[in-house]
Design an enzyme around this catalytic site. Structure first.
Site, PDB file in Angstrom:
ATOM      1  N   LYS A 453     -87.801 -34.940-154.098  1.00  0.00           N
ATOM      2  CA  LYS A 453     -88.172 -35.166-155.711  1.00  0.00           C
ATOM      3  C   LYS A 453     -87.054 -36.366-156.073  1.00  0.00           C
ATOM      4  CE  LYS A 453     -90.160 -30.863-156.335  1.00  0.00           C
ATOM      5  NZ  LYS A 453     -90.307 -29.453-157.227  1.00  0.00           N
ATOM      6  N   PHE A 500     -97.256 -24.765-166.414  1.00  0.00           N
ATOM      7  CA  PHE A 500     -95.927 -25.604-166.160  1.00  0.00           C
ATOM      8  C   PHE A 500     -96.204 -26.774-165.710  1.00  0.00           C
ATOM      9  CE2 PHE A 500     -96.607 -22.630-162.774  1.00  0.00           C
ATOM     10  CZ  PHE A 500     -96.694 -23.484-161.401  1.00  0.00           C
ATOM     11  N   THR A 534     -88.512 -21.039-153.799  1.00  0.00           N
ATOM     12  CA  THR A 534     -88.921 -21.877-154.585  1.00  0.00           C
ATOM     13  C   THR A 534     -87.447 -22.169-155.632  1.00  0.00           C
ATOM     14  OG1 THR A 534     -91.196 -21.707-154.425  1.00  0.00           O
ATOM     15  CG2 THR A 534     -90.397 -22.895-156.607  1.00  0.00           C
ATOM     16  N   ARG A 548     -83.138 -26.160-150.574  1.00  0.00           N
ATOM     17  CA  ARG A 548     -83.126 -26.134-151.760  1.00  0.00           C
ATOM     18  C   ARG A 548     -82.019 -25.291-152.105  1.00  0.00           C
ATOM     19  NH1 ARG A 548     -89.689 -24.037-151.850  1.00  0.00           N
ATOM     20  NH2 ARG A 548     -90.611 -26.200-152.617  1.00  0.00           N
ATOM     21  N   ASN A 558     -85.970 -28.493-157.811  1.00  0.00           N
ATOM     22  CA  ASN A 558     -85.486 -27.917-156.376  1.00  0.00           C
ATOM     23  C   ASN A 558     -85.713 -28.695-155.133  1.00  0.00           C
ATOM     24  OD1 ASN A 558     -88.159 -28.227-156.211  1.00  0.00           O
ATOM     25  ND2 ASN A 558     -88.624 -25.767-156.194  1.00  0.00           N
ATOM     26  N   HIS A 561     -90.684 -30.187-151.965  1.00  0.00           N
ATOM     27  CA  HIS A 561     -91.804 -29.743-151.990  1.00  0.00           C
ATOM     28  C   HIS A 561     -92.794 -29.703-150.492  1.00  0.00           C
ATOM     29  CE1 HIS A 561     -95.754 -28.506-153.584  1.00  0.00           C
ATOM     30  NE2 HIS A 561     -96.430 -29.568-153.075  1.00  0.00           N
TER      31      HIS A 561
END
Length: 588
Positions: A453, A500, A534, A548, A558, A561
């Site tokens: 991310k 979300f 998660t 994570r 986090n 993915h």
């Protein structure tokens, strides 16, 4: 202390050129165990040598020595070899060479040569005209131009471009480089940093499209090779060595005549060779590098990693051994420095058992062997270690128990013999090609999608990618991309109606993400396990070594993915990497 003293007396220790030259003055037969510093002498053969020394050496015709190839100039051609090598010197002339811990062949050769020396001393036969094995072709034109030391310090860096990596050209290019006699000293598959691109392509920084080029190179996977000249193949060497089937019958003059054409040829540069092979368009090459600091920018700490060849091999514990002594074997494997990359239980079919036991098919106990092999689960392992394939084959020893107990009692074959079963209860691949084929068969590759991310820093990205590679994943394809709502939906389509989801989009909009295809047996489950829970807080409690736990800050940021199952993984891959064609995909 007594046993240690016996061992020192059994084999003279030769660890420099001066001691080598002194040893070559020995009268009679000297059997030399040529070893690499990383693994030491072949301990498994010492029982045989001690037995022969006691039985044959009343007239002091037989001597034993261990010689470290890394420290002796004469033995340079033997460096970086994964198999043990035994040389046989008669009155200072190297007359034979045997590769591998082949105890029966070594035993026969020693007895033959000692008996010949006795007959010569008794006047019963004339000394044969031995054809001395040549280690180095000193007559070659290039031999006088560069010393070994200087050749070893001249490198070529090859960057296989992202388009070629995507088109799966890496294997072909590497195979052609190796076939031409060059040596790959180090390699890495990764996206280049901006600093690395500007460093390697410094001569083109003023070109108008250079910034676009930098962006392209940093957002996609390249493959880096550091290559040295190596040594050209010596026909006279190959044709005079002893193997398990026959010895060369050609005369020394014939061998020299065959060698002449290769000596007259000038060695082409790697760039020239790539052009001749019509693959230069896939690579960028920088030649004649003598300053390793240039290489360190691309492959950090190159001096310490050069020449290190980590090899994978398939290992198999047959059913009886797996059922009774698995823990002992696994402990031994780890004690010997192997990393267990993959493992699974598998019940072999009759056809699979016959393939793995082909060497026993002419034995009268073959039927019993196949019955045993199919009677219950075996344990298949993928082991990795520096020069691991040869080390594992040496460690497990001969293929049958009787031979192992007589000649190599320290081998795993002898240590883990099972009553009533005449064959080695451990298996290892015979070659790197066989290892690759067998690993793909027993551990068929599976693909999954992985996302790093935007909040992850560049330094953290590199750490995560190193973790991915160290745990056995291959980063098959990669792209750096800003995930707009349209692009994000290709990955997060399962949650786009969740409340979300907008928060997820906001996090992804903060910068570019790294999207990868990861390949490995059981890839989907293993990637989820490596990511961890998660919520990073939960991950730090339940799985502190997970990605994570180490790099996540909250449940949205986090770090990474991944897909939940193989169907989701393949659907995402087909959307994000439209041209990707999976190879040997495991769907179960």
């Amino acid at each position: 202390m007594a046993s240690k003293k016996r061992e020192i007396q059994l084999q003279a220790v030769i660890n420099n050129q001066s001691l080598w030259d002194e040893m070559m003055q020995n009268k009679g037969l000297t059997v030399i165990d040529v070893y690499q510093a990383w693994c030491g002498p072949c301990k498994a053969m010492q029982t045989l040598f001690r037995k022969l020394k006691n039985e044959l050496n009343e007239d002091e015709l037989l001597h034993f020595a261990v010689a470290e190839a890394d420290s002796i100039v004469t033995l340079q051609p033997f460096r970086d070899k994964c198999e043990p090598v035994f040389l046989f010197s008669v009155n200072g002339t190297i007359v034979a060479k045997i590769q591998g811990a082949n105890a029966p062949l070594v035993n026969q050769k020693i007895i033959t040569l000692v008996n010949e020396e006795r007959k010569i001393a008794a006047g019963e036969m004339v000394r044969p005209q031995y054809h001395e094995i040549a280690f180095v072709d000193s007559d070659s034109e290039d031999a006088g131009e560069l010393s070994y030391e200087s050749v070893d310090q001249i490198y070529t860096v090859v960057i296989i471009k992202p388009d070629a990596v995507t088109a799966r050209k890496v294997r072909e290019i590497k195979e052609k480089i190796i076939k031409a006699g060059f040596v790959i000293e180090a390699e890495d598959k990764k996206p280049l940093t901006e600093e690395q691109v500007k460093h390697f392509y410094s001569q083109t920084v003023d070109q108008p499209d250079f910034e676009d080029f930098v962006s392209f190179m940093t957002r996609n996977l390249s493959y880096i090779l550091v290559v040295s000249q190596g040594k050209e193949k010596q026909p006279s060497w190959d044709e005079s060595e002893v193997n398990s089937e026959t010895e060369s019958k050609e005369s020394w003059d014939e061998q020299q005549e065959m060698a002449k054409p290769s000596r007259m040829k000038k060695r082409k540069s790697l760039q020239q060779y790539l052009e001749i092979q019509q693959i230069s368009q896939f690579c960028d090459v920088e030649e004649n590098i003598t300053n390793t600091k240039f290489i360190d920018v691309l492959i950090p700490d190159f001096k310490n990693v050069r020449g290190i060849k980590f090899e994978k091999t398939l290992a198999l514990l047959r059913p009886a051994l797996f059922n009774e002594r698995t823990e002992d074997v696994l402990n031994k494997i780890q004690d010997e420095g192997f990393k267990i990359l993959l493992q699974r239980q598998i019940v072999l079919s009759e056809e699979e058992a016959k393939t793995l036991c082909k060497e026993y098919e002419n034995k009268d106990y073959f039927g019993n062997v196949i019955e045993n092999m199919t009677s219950g689960p075996s344990l298949a392992l993928v082991l990795v270690k520096e020069n691991g394939l040869g080390y594992w084959k040496q460690l497990i020893g001969p293929s049958n128990v009787e031979e192992a107990k007589e000649y190599l009692p320290e081998s795993l074959c002898a240590q883990f013999a099972m009553e009533g079963l005449p064959i080695n209860q451990l298996y290892g691949s015979d070659s790197l090609e066989a290892a690759e084929r067998e690993i793909r068969y027993f551990f068929p590759p599976q693909h999954t999608v992985a996302l790093i991310k935007p909040h992850v820093t560049q330094e953290q990205r590199e750490e995560i990618m190193n973790i991915i590679k160290e745990t056995g994943f291959d980063i098959t394809q990669m792209k750096e991309i800003l995930l707009t709502e349209e692009e994000a939906e290709k990955i997060y389509f399962k949650i786009k109606r969740k409340a979300f989801y907008k928060d997820v989009l906001d996090v992804l909009a903060e910068g570019t993400s790294l999207v990868m295809i990861l390949t490995k047996w059981n890839a989907v489950l293993d990637w989820r396990r490596l990511m961890g829970p998660t919520d990073p807080e939960e991950a730090r409690l339940l799985s502190p070594d997970s990605i994570r736990a180490q790099f996540g800050t909250n449940i949205l940021k986090n770090a990474v993915h991944g897909a939940s199952n193989i169907e989701e993984a393949m659907q995402t891959i087909s959307r994000m990497f439209e041209d990707f064609v999976p190879e040997n995909l495991e769907e179960n």
